[in-house]
Structures are given as structure tokens and as C-alpha cells.
Scaffold this active site. Sequence first.
Site, mmCIF file in Angstrom:
data_model
loop_
_atom_site.group_PDB
_atom_site.id
_atom_site.type_symbol
_atom_site.label_atom_id
_atom_site.label_comp_id
_atom_site.label_asym_id
_atom_site.label_seq_id
_atom_site.Cartn_x
_atom_site.Cartn_y
_atom_site.Cartn_z
ATOM 1 C CD GLU A 86 -0.855 -0.365 3.741
ATOM 2 O OE1 GLU A 86 -1.908 -0.997 3.650
ATOM 3 O OE2 GLU A 86 -0.417 0.099 4.790
ATOM 4 C CB CYS A 100 3.622 7.530 2.576
ATOM 5 S SG CYS A 100 4.190 6.384 3.822
ATOM 6 C CB CYS A 107 7.970 -4.999 8.533
ATOM 7 S SG CYS A 107 9.499 -4.374 9.278
ATOM 8 C CB CYS A 111 7.659 -2.054 15.917
ATOM 9 S SG CYS A 111 9.282 -1.734 15.233
ATOM 10 C CD GLU A 158 14.309 -0.385 8.561
ATOM 11 O OE1 GLU A 158 13.513 0.132 9.363
ATOM 12 O OE2 GLU A 158 15.222 0.265 7.995
ATOM 13 C CB SER A 189 11.339 6.460 7.896
ATOM 14 O OG SER A 189 11.097 6.117 9.239
ATOM 15 C CB CYS A 331 2.959 2.077 9.052
ATOM 16 S SG CYS A 331 4.143 0.811 8.842
HETATM 17 N N1 SAH Z 1 10.242 0.642 9.049
HETATM 18 C C1 SAH Z 1 10.527 2.017 8.972
HETATM 19 C C2 SAH Z 1 9.641 2.808 8.037
HETATM 20 C C3 SAH Z 1 8.178 2.474 8.028
HETATM 21 S S1 SAH Z 1 7.253 2.822 9.474
HETATM 22 C C4 SAH Z 1 10.498 2.618 10.366
HETATM 23 O O1 SAH Z 1 10.078 1.968 11.302
HETATM 24 O O2 SAH Z 1 10.967 3.747 10.484
HETATM 25 C C5 SAH Z 1 7.079 4.587 9.409
HETATM 26 C C6 SAH Z 1 6.777 5.223 10.742
HETATM 27 O O3 SAH Z 1 5.415 4.972 11.141
HETATM 28 C C7 SAH Z 1 7.643 4.693 11.860
HETATM 29 O O4 SAH Z 1 8.139 5.755 12.625
HETATM 30 C C8 SAH Z 1 6.664 3.854 12.643
HETATM 31 O O5 SAH Z 1 7.069 3.674 13.950
HETATM 32 C C9 SAH Z 1 5.393 4.627 12.507
HETATM 33 N N2 SAH Z 1 4.171 3.884 12.813
HETATM 34 C C10 SAH Z 1 3.936 2.568 12.679
HETATM 35 N N3 SAH Z 1 2.666 2.259 13.058
HETATM 36 C C11 SAH Z 1 2.081 3.416 13.427
HETATM 37 C C12 SAH Z 1 0.785 3.775 13.903
HETATM 38 N N4 SAH Z 1 -0.155 2.857 14.053
HETATM 39 N N5 SAH Z 1 0.536 5.066 14.192
HETATM 40 C C13 SAH Z 1 1.486 6.018 14.009
HETATM 41 N N6 SAH Z 1 2.726 5.747 13.550
HETATM 42 C C14 SAH Z 1 3.033 4.464 13.260
HETATM 43 FE FE1 SF4 Z 2 8.682 -2.609 10.565
HETATM 44 FE FE2 SF4 Z 2 8.785 0.080 10.774
HETATM 45 FE FE3 SF4 Z 2 6.550 -1.305 11.432
HETATM 46 FE FE4 SF4 Z 2 8.717 -1.509 12.979
HETATM 47 S S1 SF4 Z 2 7.492 0.356 12.604
HETATM 48 S S2 SF4 Z 2 7.411 -3.225 12.304
HETATM 49 S S3 SF4 Z 2 10.332 -1.415 11.459
HETATM 50 S S4 SF4 Z 2 7.441 -1.131 9.414
#
Ligand code: SAH
Ligand code: SF4
Length: 343
Positions: A86, A100, A107, A111, A158, A189, A331
Site C-alpha cells: 500500500e 508515502c 516487515c 515493532c 524497513e 525512515s 503503516c
Molecule cells: N520501518 C521504517 C519505516 C516504516 S514505518 C520505520 O520503522 O521507520 C514509518 C513510521 O510509522 C515509523 O516511525 C513507525 O514507527 C510509525 N508507525 C507505525 N505504526 C504506526 C501507527 N499505528 N501510528 C502512528 N505511527 C506508526
Molecule cells: Fe517494521 Fe517500521 Fe513497522 Fe517496525 S514500525 S514493524 S520497522 S514497518
Amino acid sequence: MLAKDDLFMKLSELGIPSYRGKQIMHAVYKEGVNSYEQITTLPREMLSGLQNICPIFSLRPLLMKKSKDGMTEKCLFATSDDKRIESVLMNFKDGRHSVCVSSQVGCQLGCKFCATGTMKFGRNLSYEEIADQVLYFAQELHLKGERVSNIIYMGMGEPFMNYENVMKSALLINDKSALGIGARSITISTSGICEGIEKLTEEPLQVNLAVSLHAPNQPLREKIMPIARKYDLAKLMRAIETYIKETHRRVSYEYVMLAGINDGEKEARELAALVKDQLCHINLIPYNATGIAGITGSEKKQIRAFRDVLKQAGVEVTIRVTMGQEIDAACGQLANKAEKNTL
Ligand code: SAH
Ligand code: SF4
């Protein structure tokens, strides 16, 4: 679509001269053409070969969701091997348009607060699949006489676990004969993959770096971001400091605000101390609800109090404007639902 060199090579395999490649790139990127049939200067007998060997789009758009205010549009794509990814287009009031993009199907890093992290990992995206997410929205905007102004690698995946393809996609996005988006308007990022930061430090392409910090100390970071066990905070901060020293570029930190987890005054003070005197900017991100058990976003009041502590300590900080909550724009949310058939 393929990058110039790869496209020209494919064309020469088909016995097609390189000036045709220039014609094709011009039509696709400058005139917003999305099928070979529409390129009237191409001999008709070339069309099926081109379509089979180097299709203009490596992705198939499946579903488009637009927020009520029209500010956010999200597209779910299918890859040629039928995986779901997406991308989001954000239309800002000042006329800017940010896309974006996703860099992987799912991934591997898991997290605790992230919808993508709960999905099954699929595979890395090719550079073409990454750049085509931008091409899709660029063509849509072209119809209105508008252009994509910024790219953020903040969709699924990532980026630094798919470093080569991500950098190649950024080069294609930046290429003047392709999308022509300035390197300074491209932000990658990372959750803190140190090797990626080290490699980016050496890259000639001057893209921006954003680091998902989310916690100001090692124990808390490990708890919400398992990857922090491999790349601990001290090591991460060293890689970032070297990046700043070598490139003289400002780093952005992402800090998602999770109620009762990382949003207290104690964490704000720790965070201020951690980034003190660094050339950086902190983005506090209101959490986009995902339904993950035990995780809720901080109240607005709490986010503002957190920001004020940082401000008073002299740290550059902003609260990110949330967009597209009703269309699952965070995301991984849309592809995650598509995977589980709950759309
Ligand atoms: N994997 C990379 C890039 C994709 S995530 C990273 O983690 O940086 C992009 C950003 O969205 C990251 O900072 C992530 O922590 C944040 N993110 C993920 N899920 C989210 C949510 N439900 N609400 C707000 N930000 C979120
Ligand atoms: Fe992967 Fe980024 Fe989501 Fe963490 S926040 S699970 S690194 S996409």
C-alpha cells in the site's frame, strides 16, 4: 517502469533502438501516459513485445480509498506474484503532495505497536515496484496539472533491510528524465539499522534520514522495538552522529506517542538529554489506532506537555498532523486487513 539503463538494455534485446526508450520515458513521465497503445509514435507491431518484456507498471492498483476531506488517498496494489502493498498520497493545503511508499511486503522487525509488524513477511520489493508507487500518483496528479513534491519511505517495511533496491528506487525517483524529484525532497525512515545509516552516510545522493526512535533509553526501546536488541541505542546514536558530522544534514526523529508507555515527563527529559546539541528535529507522532491489544495513543494534552518539555530544553520539535485515520492510513493497516480479508 524500469530505470533508464535497464529499460534501454531490455529494448536492445528486443532490437528496439534507444531513441525509442527516450520517447517512452518522455511519454510516461512527462505526459502522464499509462499504456503503450497511447504512445502514437511507436510502431504498432512493437506494442505487445514492450507490454510483455517491460510493462509500464509493475503493480496493479486494486483499491483506492480517499478521506472525506480529500486530503489523503490510499492505494492498495497487487504485485505480479499477487502480494499486497500500500501507498499513501497526502495532499497538503499549501499545494504540496507527498507520497508515502512501501519498501517490503510486510516487515520482519515486529515493532509492538505497528500493524505491518503483525503481518506475515513476504519479500523485498524491487526498485521498480517501489518507484511505481510514486509513478501511479504522479500520473493521477498530472491529470490535474500537479506534481508529487515529496517522497517518504514510511509505508510498509524497513527500507534498510532492502537497502540496494531502496537506493536504486530513490535514484530513479530523482532521475530528471524520470520523476525528477529532488534528493532533498526524499526521506528514508529507518527503525535504526546501523549498517544502513553508515552506508547512507557515504551515498552521493543527498536524501534525508529519519530515525524511528520511539524511546529514550535502551530497556524501553527493546520492549517496543525488538530490533533494538541488535542495534542498541548507544550504537545507533554513534551511527547518527557520524552521519550528521559527515553530511552536515539534519536528522529527523520519529517518536510515536503511546499512552503510559513512552509519553511521560521522565521520558521527555531523557529524550531531550539524548539529542541535546544534535542537528536534529523531533516529530511527535499521534498514534493511529490499530486494534493491537494494550496499545493506545496518548491524549492530545499529554502530547502537548511532552512537546513543551522538549521545547523548554531547546530541542526542535513538532507534533505531526494526523491525516487519513478513517482510511487506515497508518503503516500497514490496509494491506494487513486485505491479508486477513476484513476490508
Ligand atoms: N520501518 C521504517 C519505516 C516504516 S514505518 C520505520 O520503522 O521507520 C514509518 C513510521 O510509522 C515509523 O516511525 C513507525 O514507527 C510509525 N508507525 C507505525 N505504526 C504506526 C501507527 N499505528 N501510528 C502512528 N505511527 C506508526
Ligand atoms: Fe517494521 Fe517500521 Fe513497522 Fe517496525 S514500525 S514493524 S520497522 S514497518
